[in-house]
Design a protein around this motif. Structure first.
Motif, PDB file in Angstrom:
ATOM      1  N   ILE A  77      47.923  -4.496 -77.872  1.00 51.10           N
ATOM      2  CA  ILE A  77      46.681  -3.851 -77.427  1.00 51.10           C
ATOM      3  C   ILE A  77      46.567  -2.471 -78.057  1.00 51.10           C
ATOM      4  O   ILE A  77      47.522  -1.699 -78.065  1.00 51.10           O
ATOM      5  CB  ILE A  77      46.664  -3.707 -75.885  1.00 51.10           C
ATOM      6  N   PHE A  78      45.395  -2.208 -78.583  1.00 49.34           N
ATOM      7  CA  PHE A  78      45.072  -0.912 -79.188  1.00 49.34           C
ATOM      8  C   PHE A  78      44.154  -0.202 -78.195  1.00 49.34           C
ATOM      9  O   PHE A  78      42.976  -0.535 -78.096  1.00 49.34           O
ATOM     10  CB  PHE A  78      44.355  -1.191 -80.522  1.00 49.34           C
ATOM     11  N   LEU A  79      44.706   0.752 -77.437  1.00 44.83           N
ATOM     12  CA  LEU A  79      43.969   1.373 -76.329  1.00 44.83           C
ATOM     13  C   LEU A  79      43.436   2.734 -76.747  1.00 44.83           C
ATOM     14  O   LEU A  79      44.201   3.670 -76.997  1.00 44.83           O
ATOM     15  CB  LEU A  79      44.905   1.527 -75.123  1.00 44.83           C
ATOM     16  N   LYS A  80      42.120   2.862 -76.806  1.00 45.65           N
ATOM     17  CA  LYS A  80      41.530   4.146 -77.200  1.00 45.65           C
ATOM     18  C   LYS A  80      41.368   5.065 -75.992  1.00 45.65           C
ATOM     19  O   LYS A  80      40.971   4.618 -74.914  1.00 45.65           O
ATOM     20  CB  LYS A  80      40.179   3.915 -77.871  1.00 45.65           C
ATOM     21  N   ARG A  81      41.641   6.325 -76.217  1.00 51.32           N
ATOM     22  CA  ARG A  81      41.497   7.326 -75.157  1.00 51.32           C
ATOM     23  C   ARG A  81      40.032   7.488 -74.786  1.00 51.32           C
ATOM     24  O   ARG A  81      39.156   7.549 -75.647  1.00 51.32           O
ATOM     25  CB  ARG A  81      42.032   8.664 -75.680  1.00 51.32           C
ATOM     26  N   GLY A  82      39.753   7.572 -73.497  1.00 47.69           N
ATOM     27  CA  GLY A  82      38.401   7.838 -73.036  1.00 47.69           C
ATOM     28  C   GLY A  82      37.932   9.194 -73.502  1.00 47.69           C
ATOM     29  O   GLY A  82      38.736  10.102 -73.709  1.00 47.69           O
ATOM     30  N   MET A  83      36.637   9.324 -73.639  1.00 46.63           N
ATOM     31  CA  MET A  83      36.022  10.516 -74.195  1.00 46.63           C
ATOM     32  C   MET A  83      36.404  11.800 -73.450  1.00 46.63           C
ATOM     33  O   MET A  83      36.438  12.872 -74.019  1.00 46.63           O
ATOM     34  CB  MET A  83      34.518  10.326 -74.088  1.00 46.63           C
ATOM     35  N   SER A  84      36.642  11.661 -72.159  1.00 44.67           N
ATOM     36  CA  SER A  84      37.042  12.855 -71.410  1.00 44.67           C
ATOM     37  C   SER A  84      38.204  12.515 -70.488  1.00 44.67           C
ATOM     38  O   SER A  84      38.344  13.079 -69.413  1.00 44.67           O
ATOM     39  CB  SER A  84      35.868  13.408 -70.615  1.00 44.67           C
ATOM     40  N   ALA A  85      39.045  11.605 -70.955  1.00 44.12           N
ATOM     41  CA  ALA A  85      40.213  11.221 -70.160  1.00 44.12           C
ATOM     42  C   ALA A  85      41.329  12.236 -70.329  1.00 44.12           C
ATOM     43  O   ALA A  85      41.611  12.670 -71.445  1.00 44.12           O
ATOM     44  CB  ALA A  85      40.707   9.849 -70.602  1.00 44.12           C
ATOM     45  N   THR A  86      41.972  12.603 -69.235  1.00 45.43           N
ATOM     46  CA  THR A  86      43.169  13.430 -69.338  1.00 45.43           C
ATOM     47  C   THR A  86      44.316  12.559 -69.866  1.00 45.43           C
ATOM     48  O   THR A  86      44.236  11.330 -69.837  1.00 45.43           O
ATOM     49  CB  THR A  86      43.587  13.962 -67.959  1.00 45.43           C
ATOM     50  N   ILE A  87      45.370  13.220 -70.284  1.00 44.86           N
ATOM     51  CA  ILE A  87      46.557  12.513 -70.764  1.00 44.86           C
ATOM     52  C   ILE A  87      47.112  11.622 -69.651  1.00 44.86           C
ATOM     53  O   ILE A  87      47.551  10.495 -69.892  1.00 44.86           O
ATOM     54  CB  ILE A  87      47.618  13.542 -71.218  1.00 44.86           C
ATOM     55  N   THR A  88      47.093  12.126 -68.437  1.00 40.33           N
ATOM     56  CA  THR A  88      47.608  11.340 -67.313  1.00 40.33           C
ATOM     57  C   THR A  88      46.766  10.079 -67.100  1.00 40.33           C
ATOM     58  O   THR A  88      47.303   8.985 -66.914  1.00 40.33           O
ATOM     59  CB  THR A  88      47.634  12.206 -66.030  1.00 40.33           C
ATOM     60  N   GLU A  89      45.452  10.220 -67.130  1.00 40.59           N
ATOM     61  CA  GLU A  89      44.587   9.043 -66.978  1.00 40.59           C
ATOM     62  C   GLU A  89      44.799   8.049 -68.120  1.00 40.59           C
ATOM     63  O   GLU A  89      44.744   6.834 -67.921  1.00 40.59           O
ATOM     64  CB  GLU A  89      43.118   9.463 -66.943  1.00 40.59           C
ATOM     65  N   PHE A  90      45.015   8.581 -69.313  1.00 42.17           N
ATOM     66  CA  PHE A  90      45.240   7.744 -70.493  1.00 42.17           C
ATOM     67  C   PHE A  90      46.513   6.896 -70.272  1.00 42.17           C
ATOM     68  O   PHE A  90      46.515   5.668 -70.444  1.00 42.17           O
ATOM     69  CB  PHE A  90      45.399   8.663 -71.705  1.00 42.17           C
ATOM     70  N   LEU A  91      47.564   7.551 -69.814  1.00 39.02           N
ATOM     71  CA  LEU A  91      48.818   6.829 -69.604  1.00 39.02           C
ATOM     72  C   LEU A  91      48.729   5.894 -68.398  1.00 39.02           C
ATOM     73  O   LEU A  91      49.373   4.848 -68.372  1.00 39.02           O
ATOM     74  CB  LEU A  91      49.982   7.823 -69.496  1.00 39.02           C
ATOM     75  N   LEU A  92      47.913   6.239 -67.417  1.00 36.43           N
ATOM     76  CA  LEU A  92      47.711   5.318 -66.294  1.00 36.43           C
ATOM     77  C   LEU A  92      46.942   4.078 -66.739  1.00 36.43           C
ATOM     78  O   LEU A  92      47.158   2.978 -66.225  1.00 36.43           O
ATOM     79  CB  LEU A  92      46.983   6.016 -65.143  1.00 36.43           C
ATOM     80  N   ALA A  93      46.045   4.245 -67.701  1.00 30.78           N
ATOM     81  CA  ALA A  93      45.336   3.081 -68.237  1.00 30.78           C
ATOM     82  C   ALA A  93      46.338   2.166 -68.942  1.00 30.78           C
ATOM     83  O   ALA A  93      46.313   0.936 -68.770  1.00 30.78           O
ATOM     84  CB  ALA A  93      44.226   3.530 -69.195  1.00 30.78           C
ATOM     85  N   ALA A  94      47.250   2.767 -69.721  1.00 27.24           N
ATOM     86  CA  ALA A  94      48.305   1.971 -70.361  1.00 27.24           C
ATOM     87  C   ALA A  94      49.166   1.290 -69.292  1.00 27.24           C
ATOM     88  O   ALA A  94      49.558   0.125 -69.442  1.00 27.24           O
ATOM     89  CB  ALA A  94      49.162   2.864 -71.257  1.00 27.24           C
ATOM     90  N   GLU A  95      49.440   2.031 -68.220  1.00 27.67           N
ATOM     91  CA  GLU A  95      50.267   1.494 -67.134  1.00 27.67           C
ATOM     92  C   GLU A  95      49.641   0.227 -66.539  1.00 27.67           C
ATOM     93  O   GLU A  95      50.355  -0.700 -66.152  1.00 27.67           O
ATOM     94  CB  GLU A  95      50.408   2.577 -66.045  1.00 27.67           C
ATOM     95  N   TYR A  96      48.319   0.183 -66.455  1.00 29.54           N
ATOM     96  CA  TYR A  96      47.635  -1.033 -65.981  1.00 29.54           C
ATOM     97  C   TYR A  96      48.026  -2.236 -66.835  1.00 29.54           C
ATOM     98  O   TYR A  96      48.295  -3.327 -66.337  1.00 29.54           O
ATOM     99  CB  TYR A  96      46.115  -0.862 -66.055  1.00 29.54           C
ATOM    100  N   ILE A  97      48.030  -2.033 -68.150  1.00 31.72           N
ATOM    101  CA  ILE A  97      48.347  -3.145 -69.060  1.00 31.72           C
ATOM    102  C   ILE A  97      49.823  -3.506 -68.949  1.00 31.72           C
ATOM    103  O   ILE A  97      50.192  -4.673 -68.778  1.00 31.72           O
ATOM    104  CB  ILE A  97      47.985  -2.761 -70.519  1.00 31.72           C
ATOM    105  N   LEU A  98      50.674  -2.484 -69.002  1.00 36.46           N
ATOM    106  CA  LEU A  98      52.125  -2.712 -68.931  1.00 36.46           C
ATOM    107  C   LEU A  98      52.509  -3.403 -67.630  1.00 36.46           C
ATOM    108  O   LEU A  98      53.312  -4.335 -67.618  1.00 36.46           O
ATOM    109  CB  LEU A  98      52.873  -1.376 -69.034  1.00 36.46           C
ATOM    110  N   SER A  99      51.924  -2.952 -66.520  1.00 37.36           N
ATOM    111  CA  SER A  99      52.348  -3.483 -65.218  1.00 37.36           C
ATOM    112  C   SER A  99      51.837  -4.899 -64.991  1.00 37.36           C
ATOM    113  O   SER A  99      52.243  -5.560 -64.046  1.00 37.36           O
ATOM    114  CB  SER A  99      51.880  -2.560 -64.096  1.00 37.36           C
ATOM    115  N   ASN A 100      50.943  -5.369 -65.871  1.00 34.63           N
ATOM    116  CA  ASN A 100      50.522  -6.759 -65.776  1.00 34.63           C
ATOM    117  C   ASN A 100      51.317  -7.660 -66.715  1.00 34.63           C
ATOM    118  O   ASN A 100      51.019  -8.837 -66.848  1.00 34.63           O
ATOM    119  CB  ASN A 100      49.016  -6.887 -66.034  1.00 34.63           C
ATOM    120  N   GLY A 101      52.314  -7.058 -67.386  1.00 29.26           N
ATOM    121  CA  GLY A 101      53.242  -7.895 -68.122  1.00 29.26           C
ATOM    122  C   GLY A 101      53.191  -7.803 -69.633  1.00 29.26           C
ATOM    123  O   GLY A 101      53.989  -8.419 -70.320  1.00 29.26           O
ATOM    124  N   ASN A 102      52.260  -7.010 -70.165  1.00 32.08           N
ATOM    125  CA  ASN A 102      52.156  -6.910 -71.621  1.00 32.08           C
ATOM    126  C   ASN A 102      52.748  -5.578 -72.088  1.00 32.08           C
ATOM    127  O   ASN A 102      52.159  -4.524 -71.858  1.00 32.08           O
ATOM    128  CB  ASN A 102      50.682  -7.017 -72.036  1.00 32.08           C
TER     129      ASN A 102
END
Lengths: 337, 337, 337, 337
Positions: free
Chosen positions: C204-229
């Motif tokens: 997965i190639f996850l692009k940072r949201g236009m006004s996402a903080t670093i923490t929100e960015f990593l939490l978005a990645a965490e959604y993908i990781l925690s579902n098994g990918n």
């Protein structure tokens, strides 16, 4: 102050930091969690420098518990500050209206607008004599001549004057003519200027910097207060955001937030806060509903001929309507105007 | 300038605006579209005031065609400006390295760091003697004593000095000791100070304001240039955004963008731009790869004892590694260091 | 978690909060300072809700000690994640170059650009088949037809494909053609989509949201990781600030910062990050110098005829020069390309 | 559209661009100034792509004259849109109050709050059944069970329901229970979702994206309108800025600005807009004074036990006072509530 250490930091580094904290008269309490050590520091953290503590080896994050201003804080003074300007009370039940042109352009202009405004019950006249301009090729104000016209108009119509002072050398002269000294947005962190006006007893009208946080805003006020001048009013005038449809983003929640954090009076400037004359009237009403202690509006006898900021200036007739509507909202909020 | 009229504006209002534009020596060309009228204005729009034109009845939007600065513009001077500071050329092939502590704290401190830096080939020593501080209770610098230490160190190790001047009254004294006068972030729009340093011939190191647009930044430079001083270098030092993990957001695309817009040299300050020492080394390399003409870095003999900004300061040993890596990137980009 | 109580809070309120914390299995340590009480909470604060604790009477401020993501954290996995895409390693010593047009427009277009890119050594082809567009009246991509062209080109020139998936229903189809699924900026917090791609094993190639903080960015990645990918790469593509000269503000310090916080590979997209083709080359070099693991660039055979984003696209010839320069910088930084 | 050419652009490049414009049915008018050529384009520029035109050689800047939305524009429909939700009119003289908990947590909770709210005259009940959460470890709502509770409460107390729909597959189910479909902040640019709700006839409550410009906000509405659903209300809920004392910056000038630009009703959400319960009451009053057509507030029977957003929720008793004060301001502004 709370100091979070990195995971797996050696005990020796923790010990060293604790020693440093004790040497400053603090009482550090180390808390050993499963993942990492946190040091809670009891004592007046304002004498510690966050950046200094951050530089110790093993430190991951430093969090301040107290806000860094004292004199400006509501915790220091629970009663609201009421500033008396020639009998006009700013910070009490009555909302202080301040109006006038962006720049003083001529004797006629300022006389005419002062006459109209005083008839509507406006008691504080604004007008720039020294103008900060983004580029070097714009009209910079009439200088002392402008101050003279302002004073004449104010005397004739029994008004007080608020006008900007841009540098230390101007303070004495501006203070001779004006009743309230304005520190502009771009000078909110001109610390030497803040100290200098802090040494006078003139009421100070401090505008929020374009991208100043609330904490920085109150620290700027603290500079003035800590130099001996207790007469500071704060002005929310919009902050810079990504939005370009308005000149600035008027952050009205700042008004009740500042009311919680500080005892100083809060003024709102919807003219600079929006940059569009059609938005001024609704924002005056909204600012009053939000709890503002005063409102500053740009009014020009003929906005199309204004030498600055014509697009955000109201005519006296337009402003008369604003006053009428504003009065109704003030009344509904148990304030006077 | 392009003036967009509101839909359905009466012809008389268009005519009146055209008359106004002609009276200022412009050549207005009205374009009657299906939905609305647009007036294209031929002539030097910089003598028109956007806010003034916006205030005319019927005007919906005013768009500037030209950028409002002239002397700073690449269109006015196509050749890059190269500033000579005691034989050091800033703006040419060699990247100028500037390093030193945030504040001058003692003679020993500055002597020690100057010795280390000069050995690594750094030729410009930075150090604050007058320090702007967000709150009134922080260390404000040693003042003239600090300037003296700086000069002694610079003389001993054959370096040039860059240090901040905070107000007009300090210019003469600071200029006595320093080779480059720094205008700090919070003073980027202190227009009277800009004019005053514009009247000297000292090289000026102008830091970008925390939330200044590129246009405002170049207009600040224009203030200095238009007062007669052509020796201005621009410093990108990070802007304020919503991100809180770094102290500021270092906007490196500013470097090539400024290269297109202006002929002035561009310096990057990754210490303030990030606020974290671990991010300084990669940002030094990135700034060079982006085309910077110079780099300013905070180096302190003992960051843990620094009186300000310890968390973003490198030790001399750490900086030595940075220099080594930076040289490799410079070489790869056909620059020297 | 650190909980700061308001000045003068009654002991009963402190006791009640302590009880609540204990009931959640935490170990609260109350610290009684001169001015106020602070409760340090030992235990895994991630099971507490900051907003929930803030709502207790007497609470002034709640500060988290730990970062809220786990699987994405460098503390959980110290070794960098290296993602294998058909033999191409992303996250190791070799910098992954990804290039291609904004939108797939025709078979000829994508064949032509794939041919040119593969000759330069680019191994990953980008191209949009489903395009998110700000307004409803713009070209939205060729859909499945575009995916087919992409696949044909990739097969012919032995490349891997990265392309955007905009909704859950498209995942299956896009995954049939593509090697890497892109989650666009506007979908970074489309949590259901994140969960759904987390259930595939596609990189997965996850692009940072236009006004996402670093923490929100990593939490978005965490959604993908925690579902098994576990195959997530992060893309810095510029954030939204007040600056309008560039389309976005490319925050390159994000690269080394993310390297500290997470083990996931970091890609930089200077085309969207700046929006100006003249800024792409210096930003590619700067991104590499900052430590990026990959670069994504828009390349179009004929930018003037592009159906989207022509102003930020390079021609293949221009990109060839970028590759050459980028290689030199990579080498200077001990990377390969 | 206005196209500014670079200084010194060859005539052949200007000619080529003119040809391109004519081929699209536009009427280009070249204006030859002293410094540069400007091409004014007459015709419906919305069929031109700004980025496409920017990519032509010699083009320095492209400026749009028209705003890119049509159906949402006040110029297309001068009369305000009034949306009828089960007899409740939104967009007229009466201000629509919407209140309820952040999340539906149990039957008791929602029944209790609906009872209290309906007694105060609130006619629209809010409550989340599907909750977007920043991290994957937080409470995500009761799903369909929550919808059922909402409907039971609404039926019992004769209220309408507004609740969020997070993805296309949920629309049918949510529409079965709810009277108004909410599109959340993070989905404002989930274009496929916008199109899908545009194909229903349900009233849509569209929340502004965290960093969406006004133009992007109206283009999101345009997606819904252009798919056939005219019942769109817009919700200002605060934007993301550098300020951290409040959760968001509530931009109230957006209300009168949107009133000028569009005919759609404008709602304000001060709970998310500030994130602090103490700021909600003043912001409700300010929003009404600014001209809002509706207000959405979080009310929870017991905020300390709320599973989400407890710190910004009011109790029913607190909200009763807000209603009383709000009514007075509405009356002063010639509105009803």
């Amino acid at each position: 102050m709370i100091i979070v250490m990195k995971k797996g930091t050696e005990q020796s580094k923790v010990a060293r930091l604790i020693q440093e904290l004790e040497s400053k008269g603090m009482q550090p309490v180390p808390l050993y969690g499963v993942e990492r050590t946190v040091i809670a520091v009891i004592g007046d953290e304002r004498i510690l420098d966050e950046h200094h503590i951050s530089s110790f080896p093993g430190v991951s994050k430093v969090m301040s518990v107290l806000r860094p201003y004292k004199l400006a804080s509501r915790e220091t003074q629970t009663e609201p500050t009421i500033i008396d300007v020639k009998g006009i009370k700013i910070g009490g039940k009555t909302i202080a209206m301040m109006a006038g042109p962006c720049s003083v352009e001529s004797e006629d202009q300022i006389m005419s607008v002062a006459k109209d405004l005083s008839k509507m019950g406006v008691k504080i006249l604004r007008g720039g004599a020294f103008k900060p301009r983004t580029g070097p090729y714009s009209f910079e104000g009439l200088g002392e001549e402008g101050l003279r016209y302002l004073r004449q108009a104010a005397n004739k119509y029994d008004m007080a004057i608020v006008t900007e002072v841009m540098e230390i050398d101007q303070i004495e002269k501006v203070a001779e003519y004006a009743d309230i000294l304005q520190i502009g947005t771009r000078n909110m962190q001109n610390f030497n200027l803040l100290k200098a006006v802090g040494k006078t007893q003139k009421p100070i009208f401090l505008k929020r910097g374009m991208s100043a946080t609330i904490t920085e805003f109150l620290l700027a006020a603290e500079y003035i207060l800590s130099n001996g001048n207790p007469n500071v009013m704060l002005c929310e005038r919009g902050i810079r955001t990504f939005e370009t449809e308005t000149r600035n983003t008027l952050a009205l929640a700042t008004v009740p937030l500042l009311k919680e954090l500080t005892h100083l009076p809060i003024i709102v400037d919807p003219s600079h806060g929006t940059g569009k004359k059609s938005l001024v009237a609704p924002m005056v009403k909204a600012a009053i509903a939000a709890g503002a202690d005063g409102i500053m509006v740009e009014v020009h006898p003929n906005p199309e001929e204004a030498l600055s900021d014509g697009d955000q200036s109201l005519t006296p007739e337009e402003f008369k309507d604003v006053m009428k509507e504003a009065r109704k909202v003030a009344l509904a909020c148990d304030r006077e105007l």
